[in-house]
Design a protein around this motif. Structure first.
Motif, PDB file in Angstrom:
ATOM      1  N   ALA A   1       0.813  -1.223   0.000  1.00 50.35           N
ATOM      2  CA  ALA A   1       0.000   0.000   0.000  1.00 50.35           C
ATOM      3  C   ALA A   1       0.844   1.269   0.000  1.00 50.35           C
ATOM      4  N   ASP A   2       2.079   1.181   0.532  1.00 56.76           N
ATOM      5  CA  ASP A   2       2.944   2.360   0.548  1.00 56.76           C
ATOM      6  C   ASP A   2       3.825   2.455  -0.690  1.00 56.76           C
ATOM      7  N   GLY A   3       3.532   1.603  -1.709  1.00 55.81           N
ATOM      8  CA  GLY A   3       4.228   1.699  -2.985  1.00 55.81           C
ATOM      9  C   GLY A   3       5.514   0.902  -3.085  1.00 55.81           C
ATOM     10  N   LYS A   4       5.864   0.150  -2.061  1.00 57.63           N
ATOM     11  CA  LYS A   4       7.098  -0.627  -2.088  1.00 57.63           C
ATOM     12  C   LYS A   4       6.875  -1.962  -2.790  1.00 57.63           C
ATOM     13  N   LYS A   5       7.957  -2.498  -3.358  1.00 51.64           N
ATOM     14  CA  LYS A   5       7.883  -3.778  -4.048  1.00 51.64           C
ATOM     15  C   LYS A   5       7.599  -4.897  -3.050  1.00 51.64           C
ATOM     16  N   MET A   6       6.679  -5.768  -3.412  1.00 50.60           N
ATOM     17  CA  MET A   6       6.280  -6.873  -2.544  1.00 50.60           C
ATOM     18  C   MET A   6       7.477  -7.776  -2.228  1.00 50.60           C
ATOM     19  N   GLY A   7       7.636  -8.106  -0.934  1.00 46.95           N
ATOM     20  CA  GLY A   7       8.644  -9.090  -0.551  1.00 46.95           C
ATOM     21  C   GLY A   7       9.928  -8.518  -0.028  1.00 46.95           C
ATOM     22  N   LYS A   8      10.055  -7.199  -0.017  1.00 48.42           N
ATOM     23  CA  LYS A   8      11.257  -6.580   0.510  1.00 48.42           C
ATOM     24  C   LYS A   8      10.955  -5.992   1.880  1.00 48.42           C
TER      25      LYS A   8
END
Length: 421
Positions: free
Chosen positions: A236-243
């Motif tokens: 939701a905050d725009g970060k790549k999933m899984g990091k």
């Protein structure tokens, strides 16, 4: 999309897996017919750059799982050959070149992950694992250029994102990497010929490579092939999933303990709960809608269900139950659950004492002394559930409770320090 006839595409659509399809109507008709007449085969490729995949690959793995549940045949293609080059997609620099021994070691680790998600066997829908070194290692360079290279133009290859992005950023792209898309296209054609595979799936960054493979299969072997991609999954905050701040969230136990895996899902942001339940569990959609509609403290119940379901699928029901029990013991009763990450240290460390900052770093709860000192200053560091106020404090044998020390960094990160043998 109610007009879809095939169970597989209907499920993918309802659960938001689909980004692009080369011919949705044609693929839907083919799969709907196959669900009555016999399965079709579809594949996703995974290069062996590490001993485990991480949750960034989980969307692809879940598609293969749904494919099999709908009666079709999944093919897991391991890149024993292509890993020698490295996929340039989404990268600003060349991947590290691995030795054959490195690749074989990584492949062995990755194989174990798929046993949790797929059923392998000789039945019509039994999953198959294939190594593309099976055909790539046999290629003669001149013959390959004459037979395959003539189907690709440099003009078009320069327009693909994997190439264009690197050049736009003025980062070097080696001739070795430039060939990757041709080899991936060749994989699709070979799987079509050898395994009657008619569908390649992958992330949105693979669209150009998939289309290349379809065109090569049509021109060189007369195959009718399809492609399907998933969207880039972000939080939701725009970060790549899984990091995370601690690095990638790995899928196998050797790379990431089950408790940490469970905690990753438990710590999902409120706004992502519904999306992750749709993508990473098999809960009915009515139940997903109910859970994502929860508000306030009740949303935590949905996060626990997400963590339990995702961990059960990847690590097994026993691991999920143990992680949940440890979390309850740790958070609700202030204890030290048996499944917490554990670090064994020498008894000698406590004879004269070890600085509390160094102990947190030893436990993996801080990357640097500065980070731990800030944690202490902000009141987020605890030793045996008691707040640490002094960054210069020394921890001695007197802190051991039952031969162990519980450390906490904030409310969500914990570790046990135990005396080693």
């Amino acid at each position: 999309m109610t007009s879809l006839k095939s169970d597989f595409l209907q499920i993918l659509t309802e659960r938001d897996f689909i980004h692009q399809v080369t011919d949705l109507e044609g693929l839907d008709a083919k799969m709907a017919a196959a669900e009555k007449e016999g399965p079709i085969s579809a594949y996703i490729g995974f290069d062996c750059t590490g001993t485990s995949l991480h949750v960034g690959s989980l969307v692809q793995i879940m598609m293969l799982r749904w494919l099999q549940k709908c009666g079709h045949k999944p093919i897991v293609l391991l890149g024993g050959g292509t890993t020698r080059i490295g996929d340039p997609s989404g990268k600003d620099e060349s991947r590290k070149l691995l030795t054959d021994d490195d690749i074989a070691h990584n492949m062995a680790g990755i194989r174990t992950i798929f046993d949790q998600f797929l059923s392998f066997g000789d039945e019509p829908s039994g999953a198959t694992m294939v190594n593309n070194a099976e055909w790539l290692d046999q290629l003669g360079y001149i013959d390959f250029l004459r037979e395959i290279g003539t189907h690709f133009t440099i003009n078009r290859m320069l327009t693909f994102d994997s190439v264009k992005l690197r050049l736009d950023r003025e980062q070097p792209l080696t001739f070795l990497e430039f060939n990757y898309m041709i080899l991936q296209a060749y994989d699709f054609m070979e799987l079509g010929k050898r395994y009657n595979c008619s569908l390649q799936m992958g992330g949105s960054d693979q669209w150009g490579n998939i289309v290349n493979g379809m065109e090569l299969g049509r021109r060189s072997a007369g195959l009718s092939l399809f492609g399907l991609t998933t969207p880039l999954i972000t939080t939701a905050d725009g970060k790549k999933m899984g990091k995370t701040a601690d690095g990638a969230v790995w899928l196998n136990e050797e790379s990431l303990p089950a408790y940490d895996y469970w905690q990753f899902w438990r710590n999902t942001q409120d706004a992502d709960v519904g999306k992750f339940l749709r993508l990473f569990t098999e809960l009915p959609l009515d139940e997903v809608k109910r859970l994502e509609s929860l508000e306030g403290a009740e949303i935590n119940d949905a996060k626990i269900i997400l963590a339990n379901e995702a961990t059960k699928m990847c690590r097994g029901a026993g691991a999920a139950d143990a992680a949940h029990a440890t979390a309850k013991e740790t958070f609700e009763r202030g204890g030290a659950g048996s499944d917490l990450p554990t670090v064994a240290v020498s008894a000698g460390l406590f004879e004269t004492g070890i600085n509390v900052v160094d102990l947190f770093i030893e436990a993996g709860l801080g990357a640097s002394k500065g980070e731990v000192r800030r944690l202490i200053k902000q009141g987020g560091a605890k030793l045996n559930d008691v707040k640490v106020d002094d960054a210069e404090a020394m921890v001695t044998n007197s802190a051991l409770e039952g031969g162990q020390i519980k450390l906490s960094a904030g409310k969500k990160r914990h570790a046990l320090i135990k005396i080693g043998e």
